[in-house]
Design an enzyme around this catalytic site. Structure first.
Site, PDB file in Angstrom:
ATOM      1  N   SER A 178       0.851  -1.185   0.000  1.00 57.55           N
ATOM      2  CA  SER A 178       0.000   0.000   0.000  1.00 57.55           C
ATOM      3  C   SER A 178       0.885   1.232   0.000  1.00 57.55           C
ATOM      4  O   SER A 178       2.047   1.179   0.422  1.00 57.55           O
ATOM      5  CB  SER A 178      -0.884   0.002   1.254  1.00 57.55           C
ATOM      6  OG  SER A 178      -1.541   1.242   1.426  1.00 57.55           O
ATOM      7  N   TYR A 201      -2.378  -0.377  10.566  1.00 65.77           N
ATOM      8  CA  TYR A 201      -2.425  -0.783   9.157  1.00 65.77           C
ATOM      9  C   TYR A 201      -1.130  -0.392   8.445  1.00 65.77           C
ATOM     10  O   TYR A 201      -0.538  -1.200   7.720  1.00 65.77           O
ATOM     11  CB  TYR A 201      -3.628  -0.138   8.470  1.00 65.77           C
ATOM     12  CG  TYR A 201      -3.749  -0.491   7.006  1.00 65.77           C
ATOM     13  CD1 TYR A 201      -4.127  -1.768   6.614  1.00 65.77           C
ATOM     14  CD2 TYR A 201      -3.485   0.448   6.016  1.00 65.77           C
ATOM     15  CE1 TYR A 201      -4.236  -2.102   5.272  1.00 65.77           C
ATOM     16  CE2 TYR A 201      -3.598   0.126   4.676  1.00 65.77           C
ATOM     17  CZ  TYR A 201      -3.973  -1.152   4.312  1.00 65.77           C
ATOM     18  OH  TYR A 201      -4.067  -1.475   2.983  1.00 65.77           O
TER      19      TYR A 201
END
Length: 261
Positions: free
Chosen positions: A141, A154
């Site tokens: 990501s 995250y």
């Protein structure tokens, strides 16, 4: 690499995982679908076989279950054949201020996004190294490079994926194995239904959301033309690079944007 590639996709039941499976089938390759939802996998398998006249396979897999990972990948090699490409796509996020984060959520994200990804990778490596060919694609990501408010856990998992992938790439280079990191920004999928149940974050960034089909196309393209990293979109990657050079400045200037959650 074989023209009839066997492509394993974890987290294949929806989102970019399902879109990648369709694109793999459209190329005449063999998609091997893995996810926790048997019903969704069966629906996708039937759709692919009907629309593309390609044999698709499905395996129920929870990547947090390490014994299950080993068993499922052994079955794939015995029942279908050697795995040419592994796309580690399974993952999820929950956005909270760290003070409010539940430790079971912290553990769950690491077990899926990091440990599960590593377990799947370890399952395919021996055979790939023996054949001296293969391709591992890890979906990380932009959060691996540019953290934001309420994304601490995250982001930590995706930082771990990026670090692991960079090291792995060097370890297997001499065995003819390609290793690609994919760093997308926010994608218009069901990810945010879990990550932010309030719906506020998705609403705030709606105009910046990436089209999942376009993301899937770019990822599948790297199977034919392997790259070190795939960063999407370009402008967000530019911001990530600037952050590496001047983190304090970027955090100051981007304070409002980083607090959209």
């Amino acid at each position: 690499m074989s023209a009839d590639k066997i492509i394993v996709i974890t987290g294949a039941s929806s989102g970019i995982g399902a879109d990648m499976a369709r694109l793999v089938a459209a190329k005449g390759w063999t998609p091997v679908l893995m996810a926790r939802s048997v019903a969704k996998l069966e629906h996708l398998q039937n759709e692919i076989q009907h629309d593309f006249q390609v044999q698709a396979y499905r395996y129920k897999l929870d990547v947090q279950n390490l014994d299950e990972v080993e068993d499922v990948f052994n079955r794939v090699e015995k029942e279908i054949g050697p795995i040419h490409v592994l796309i580690n796509n399974a993952g999820y996020g929950i956005f909270d201020y760290f003070l409010d984060a539940k430790m079971e959520d912290v553990k769950g994200m690491f077990d899926t996004n990091v440990v599960g990804l590593m377990a799947c990778t370890k399952a395919v490596l021996p055979e790939m190294m023996e054949r001296r060919e293969g391709h591992i694609i890890n979906i990380a990501s932009q959060a691996a490079k540019l953290a934001t408010v309420k994304g601490s856990v995250y982001a930590a998992t995706k930082h771990a994926v990026l670090g692991f992938t960079n090291s792995l790439r060097m370890e297997v280079k001499d065995y003819g194995i390609y290793v690609t990191t994919v760093n997308p920004g926010p994608i218009q999928t069901n990810f945010f239904k879990v990550a932010d149940k309030s719906g506020q974050y998705e609403k705030n960034i709606e105009k910046w959301l990436l089209d999942p089909k376009e993301v899937a196309q770019k990822i599948v393209k790297t199977i034919d033309k392997p790259v070190r990293e795939l960063n999407l979109p370009g402008w967000m990657e530019a911001g990530s690079k600037l952050y590496q050079l001047a983190p304090a400045l970027v955090e100051k200037l981007g304070k409002k944007a980083f607090s959209q959650k």
